[in-house]
Motif scaffolding. Structure first.
Motif, short mmCIF file in Angstrom:
data_model
loop_
_atom_site.label_atom_id
_atom_site.label_comp_id
_atom_site.label_asym_id
_atom_site.label_seq_id
_atom_site.Cartn_x
_atom_site.Cartn_y
_atom_site.Cartn_z
N PRO A 238 0.69 -1.31 0.09
CA PRO A 238 0.05 -0.09 0.04
C PRO A 238 0.94 1.21 0.05
N GLY A 239 0.17 2.18 -0.73
CA GLY A 239 1.23 3.47 -0.90
C GLY A 239 0.33 4.60 -1.54
N PRO A 240 0.93 5.52 -1.79
CA PRO A 240 0.23 6.88 -2.58
C PRO A 240 -0.16 6.41 -3.75
N MET A 241 -1.38 7.01 -4.27
CA MET A 241 -1.81 6.87 -5.45
C MET A 241 -1.62 7.84 -6.45
N ASP A 242 -0.47 7.67 -7.43
CA ASP A 242 -0.16 8.72 -8.37
C ASP A 242 0.15 8.06 -9.67
N ARG A 243 0.36 8.71 -10.79
CA ARG A 243 0.94 8.07 -12.02
C ARG A 243 2.12 7.45 -11.93
N GLU A 244 2.90 7.79 -11.10
CA GLU A 244 4.58 7.16 -11.07
C GLU A 244 4.22 5.64 -10.31
N ALA A 245 3.37 5.84 -9.20
CA ALA A 245 2.98 4.57 -8.70
C ALA A 245 2.60 3.31 -9.45
N ILE A 246 1.29 3.79 -10.22
CA ILE A 246 0.60 2.80 -11.25
C ILE A 246 1.30 2.43 -12.32
N GLU A 247 2.40 3.38 -12.94
CA GLU A 247 3.15 2.77 -13.93
C GLU A 247 4.48 1.95 -13.41
N GLY A 248 4.88 2.49 -12.18
CA GLY A 248 5.84 1.39 -11.57
C GLY A 248 5.51 0.21 -11.38
N ALA A 249 4.24 -0.08 -10.87
CA ALA A 249 3.38 -1.37 -10.53
C ALA A 249 3.40 -2.13 -11.69
N ALA A 250 3.01 -1.61 -12.82
CA ALA A 250 2.87 -2.11 -13.97
C ALA A 250 4.35 -2.66 -14.80
N ARG A 251 5.27 -1.94 -14.56
CA ARG A 251 6.65 -2.29 -14.78
C ARG A 251 7.10 -3.58 -14.00
N LYS A 252 6.83 -3.50 -12.53
CA LYS A 252 7.20 -4.42 -11.90
C LYS A 252 6.66 -6.02 -12.41
N ILE A 253 5.23 -5.81 -12.69
CA ILE A 253 4.39 -7.11 -13.04
C ILE A 253 4.96 -7.40 -14.30
N ALA A 254 5.04 -6.68 -15.20
CA ALA A 254 5.92 -7.05 -16.54
C ALA A 254 7.05 -7.61 -16.46
N ARG A 255 7.91 -7.03 -15.49
CA ARG A 255 9.15 -7.76 -15.50
C ARG A 255 9.16 -9.20 -14.74
N LEU A 256 8.12 -9.50 -13.91
CA LEU A 256 8.01 -10.74 -13.18
C LEU A 256 7.05 -11.73 -14.19
N ARG A 257 6.51 -11.11 -15.09
CA ARG A 257 6.18 -11.99 -16.20
C ARG A 257 6.99 -12.39 -17.21
N GLU A 258 8.05 -11.47 -17.38
CA GLU A 258 9.04 -12.05 -18.22
C GLU A 258 9.94 -13.16 -17.38
N VAL A 259 10.08 -13.29 -16.24
CA VAL A 259 11.03 -14.14 -15.43
C VAL A 259 10.10 -15.48 -15.51
N LEU A 260 8.71 -15.20 -15.14
CA LEU A 260 7.80 -16.27 -15.40
C LEU A 260 7.89 -17.03 -16.61
N ASP A 261 7.73 -16.40 -17.86
CA ASP A 261 7.76 -16.91 -18.84
C ASP A 261 8.95 -17.55 -19.36
N GLU A 262 9.99 -17.38 -18.79
CA GLU A 262 11.47 -17.97 -19.09
C GLU A 262 11.44 -19.29 -18.36
N SER A 263 10.52 -19.76 -17.41
CA SER A 263 10.72 -20.66 -16.60
C SER A 263 10.04 -21.87 -17.15
N LYS A 264 10.36 -22.97 -16.69
CA LYS A 264 9.52 -24.17 -16.94
C LYS A 264 8.51 -24.53 -15.83
N PHE A 265 7.34 -24.66 -16.27
CA PHE A 265 6.28 -24.86 -15.53
C PHE A 265 5.00 -25.52 -16.14
N SER A 266 4.02 -25.93 -15.72
CA SER A 266 2.76 -26.44 -16.20
C SER A 266 1.79 -25.45 -15.71
#
Length: 282
Positions: A238-266
């Motif tokens: 939880p933290g302040p709601m502003d454009r920087e926070a929203i865009e930062g969250a989207a970047r973090k989740i996009a990065r985690l998606r990249e790492v996830l997609d590189e993994s071997k899983f079902s």
């Protein structure tokens, strides 16, 4: 559960209620379900103009439009025609008012208004129409109330290029939005103690083929300061709601998606992030 119909006692031959309309050539009009209040509808013949009125039921819009054209071409000022609003559930209606003839019957609306060409099941079809209209109006009211309550968040999201609010439409206490660009994920903005959090909705339950891959994804989530929430999802602190926070969250989740997609899983089933994954809790 069947929705209560507040117009039931006000219907003309089981179809629609009427309201007075001094500005209309007919002096009345069909009520708009969910907009015209039941208490504003005509209750009995005393609320009708002192002229002859008949209610015609047509097979389709083409037949009704042809009837209206014929009245316009060959009728005179003594006759007025009022169509019902188009719909996809019940047959089209038309009120015919003869200004050169007085209404003789009083009492109920059905006594005072003659019904012409009613098909079988007329009342049932209009009951479905009224229920549909009432539900639509109620859903609209819930959605408008939600937009008002979440106006600051919706306004802020509207200033971020590539971010679009997508719901919900049921008035729930959150805002779902689609983060386009690098992220391309549906995220959820929630109000919590300490500010706002952004949650990733589409995390799958995973069956890992290599423990090292699992550990790499969890390590990246920790590195990005994403947390394993009590509701089983993954998101930001939880933290302040502003454009920087929203865009930062989207970047973090996009990065985690990249790492996830590189993994071997079902993918076992599309549910939330599994509990006990070892990500730091808020």
């Amino acid at each position: 559960m069947t929705m209560e119909d507040p117009y039931m006692r006000l219907l003309v031959h089981g179809t629609l209620p009427l309201v007075s309309d001094p500005g209309s050539p007919t002096g009345v009009r069909f009520a708009e379900i969910g907009i015209d209040a039941p208490e504003d509808c005509i209750r009995d013949a005393s609320g009708l103009p002192q002229v002859e009125i008949s209610l015609h039921v047509f097979a389709n819009d083409h037949e009704r439009n042809g009837y209206a054209r014929a009245l316009a071409d060959f009728g005179d000022n003594a006759v007025s025609f009022l169509p019902s609003a188009p719909n996809a559930i019940a047959p089209p209606l038309g009120l015919i008012v003869r200004h050169d003839r007085e209404r003789h019957l009083s009492g109920s609306l059905d006594d005072a208004i003659r019904l012409v060409s009613p098909p079988a099941g007329l009342a049932d079809r209009f009951a479905r129409l009224r229920a549909s209209e009432l539900q639509h109006r109620r859903d609209r009211d819930v959605y408008e109330d939600w937009k008002l309550r979440w106006k600051p968040e919706l306004t802020m999201l509207g200033t971020i290029p590539g971010h679009m609010a997508v719901g919900p439409s049921n008035g729930a206490d959150y805002v779902d939005f689609f983060a386009m660009g690098q992220c391309k994920e549906t995220l959820r903005l929630v109000r919590e103690e300490g500010g706002h959090s952004v949650i990733w909705l589409l995390k799958p339950e995973l069956k890992w083929e290599e423990e090292a891959d699992r550990e790499a994804v969890i390590a990246e989530a920790r590195n990005l300061d994403l947390v394993d929430r009590e509701d089983g999802m993954i998101g930001t602190r939880p933290g302040p709601m502003d454009r920087e926070a929203i865009e930062g969250a989207a970047r973090k989740i996009a990065r985690l998606r990249e790492v996830l997609d590189e993994s071997k899983f079902s993918r076992v089933k599309p549910v939330v992030w599994p509990r006990g994954a070892g990500i730091t809790k808020p």
